[in-house]
Design an enzyme around this catalytic site. Sequence first.
Site, short mmCIF file in Angstrom:
data_model
loop_
_atom_site.label_atom_id
_atom_site.label_comp_id
_atom_site.label_asym_id
_atom_site.label_seq_id
_atom_site.Cartn_x
_atom_site.Cartn_y
_atom_site.Cartn_z
N TYR A 156 0.85 -1.21 0.00
CA TYR A 156 0.00 0.00 0.00
C TYR A 156 0.88 1.26 0.00
O TYR A 156 0.48 2.31 -0.49
CB TYR A 156 -0.99 -0.05 1.17
CG TYR A 156 -2.27 0.69 0.88
CD1 TYR A 156 -3.04 0.36 -0.24
CD2 TYR A 156 -2.71 1.72 1.68
CE1 TYR A 156 -4.21 1.04 -0.53
CE2 TYR A 156 -3.89 2.41 1.40
CZ TYR A 156 -4.63 2.07 0.30
OH TYR A 156 -5.78 2.75 0.01
N LYS A 163 -3.66 8.28 2.37
CA LYS A 163 -4.93 8.04 3.09
C LYS A 163 -4.87 8.64 4.49
O LYS A 163 -5.89 9.13 4.99
CB LYS A 163 -5.25 6.55 3.14
CG LYS A 163 -5.62 5.94 1.79
CD LYS A 163 -6.81 6.62 1.15
CE LYS A 163 -7.35 5.85 -0.04
NZ LYS A 163 -8.29 6.64 -0.85
N1 LIG Z 1 -11.26 -1.02 -3.93
C1 LIG Z 1 -10.92 -1.11 -2.64
O1 LIG Z 1 -10.64 -2.22 -2.12
C2 LIG Z 1 -10.88 0.13 -1.79
C3 LIG Z 1 -10.83 -0.02 -0.39
C4 LIG Z 1 -10.81 1.14 0.40
C5 LIG Z 1 -10.84 2.40 -0.20
N2 LIG Z 1 -10.89 2.50 -1.58
C6 LIG Z 1 -10.93 3.85 -2.15
O2 LIG Z 1 -12.13 4.01 -2.88
C7 LIG Z 1 -11.94 5.08 -3.81
C8 LIG Z 1 -12.49 4.66 -5.17
O3 LIG Z 1 -11.68 3.65 -5.74
P1 LIG Z 1 -12.28 2.33 -6.39
O4 LIG Z 1 -11.75 1.18 -5.62
O5 LIG Z 1 -13.73 2.48 -6.60
O6 LIG Z 1 -11.51 2.26 -7.79
P2 LIG Z 1 -11.87 2.83 -9.26
O7 LIG Z 1 -10.66 2.55 -10.07
O8 LIG Z 1 -13.15 2.30 -9.72
O9 LIG Z 1 -12.02 4.39 -8.98
C9 LIG Z 1 -10.91 5.25 -8.84
C10 LIG Z 1 -11.30 6.55 -9.50
O10 LIG Z 1 -10.26 7.54 -9.32
C11 LIG Z 1 -10.31 8.33 -10.48
N3 LIG Z 1 -9.11 9.15 -10.60
C12 LIG Z 1 -7.81 8.74 -10.55
N4 LIG Z 1 -6.99 9.81 -10.75
C13 LIG Z 1 -7.80 10.89 -10.92
C14 LIG Z 1 -7.57 12.27 -11.18
N5 LIG Z 1 -6.32 12.77 -11.34
N6 LIG Z 1 -8.63 13.10 -11.31
C15 LIG Z 1 -9.90 12.62 -11.19
N7 LIG Z 1 -10.19 11.33 -10.95
C16 LIG Z 1 -9.14 10.47 -10.82
C17 LIG Z 1 -10.45 7.30 -11.60
O11 LIG Z 1 -10.83 7.92 -12.81
C18 LIG Z 1 -11.52 6.40 -11.01
O12 LIG Z 1 -12.80 6.87 -11.36
C19 LIG Z 1 -10.45 5.40 -3.79
O13 LIG Z 1 -10.23 6.51 -2.92
C20 LIG Z 1 -9.85 4.15 -3.18
O14 LIG Z 1 -8.60 4.38 -2.57
C21 LIG Z 1 -10.93 1.39 -2.37
#
Ligand SMILES: NC(=O)c1ccc[n+]([C@@H]2O[C@H](COP(=O)([O-])OP(=O)(O)OC[C@H]3O[C@@H](n4cnc5c(N)ncnc54)[C@H](O)[C@@H]3O)[C@@H](O)[C@H]2O)c1
Length: 260
Positions: A156, A163
């Site tokens: 990570y 985060k």
């Molecule tokens: N998937 C998991 O296991 C998990 C767990 C905890 C937290 N999260 C968090 O959830 C959130 C969403 O991620 P996800 O898992 O749905 O993945 P995802 O890949 O579906 O979404 C990530 C999004 O970030 C956007 N993004 C990246 N760089 C960008 C920029 N410069 N400007 C605008 N948008 C940008 C992408 O276009 C995408 O829509 C993130 O903050 C991620 O860290 C995910």
Amino acid sequence: MAILDGKKAFVFGVLNDYSIGWHIADQLHQHGCTLGFSHLPGEKIERRVVKAVDPFHPAFLVPCDVSRDEDLRSAFACAAEKFGSFDILIHSLAFAPAEALHQPFLQTSRQAWQTALDISAYSLVAMARHALPMMNPGGSILTMTYLGSEKFIPMYNVMAVAKAALECSMRYLAAELGRHEKHIRVNAISAGAVKTMAARGIGDIDKMMLHYGEKAPLPWNADTAATHVGKTALYLCSDLASGVTGETIYVDGGYNIVGW
Ligand SMILES: NC(=O)c1ccc[n+]([C@@H]2O[C@H](COP(=O)([O-])OP(=O)(O)OC[C@H]3O[C@@H](n4cnc5c(N)ncnc54)[C@H](O)[C@@H]3O)[C@@H](O)[C@H]2O)c1
């Protein structure tokens, strides 16, 4: 009457229908909320996002790279034009350069650090600043975080630091905006493993899902994980959470309480 009837939300972070942002949008939509979306600029991405958000009949879809001030300005100008005012802002996005996730943490470059913290943490502050003048009183801002901010999670790396900064920024925004005359709430959900594009970029998400399935007190699997997150987002964005701000709420089947 649905609990979000008459409410409007601006959602950042939908890439496809696996995205956590999509599942949050789905819950908001099911409960009466009107939605507008942003997407990362680029024709291919735009096509993908148009298809994903089509079931929600979006009021608008606007390109925005959150690392660019001019993009943020034009995205919020679009929201002002289409919505006038709105009630909910969803920040569900993050990015770190791949090499920073696959090399030892010791090797994190200054550039990777800056990029990860800019896109994944500072963007919440910038978005809140743009949103405030057009948010309705009692509005809600929500961001997405992960346990890696507090505990070591393999690979990570710099995203863990981003985060931690994001959660701290969320609390400072909550303290300021709660005392603002509009009494805006700001919260975070710390989600368990969800099978998304971003998660694939970090590690072996299938292995992670199995690990969560084995260790979490509640059942945790790819079919329902994102829906659990969406439902807590609905609560936090609704009047049911009118007294809740500055909180990081775990939606991980209880994984974070287990010590072995
Ligand atoms: N998937 C998991 O296991 C998990 C767990 C905890 C937290 N999260 C968090 O959830 C959130 C969403 O991620 P996800 O898992 O749905 O993945 P995802 O890949 O579906 O979404 C990530 C999004 O970030 C956007 N993004 C990246 N760089 C960008 C920029 N410069 N400007 C605008 N948008 C940008 C992408 O276009 C995408 O829509 C993130 O903050 C991620 O860290 C995910």
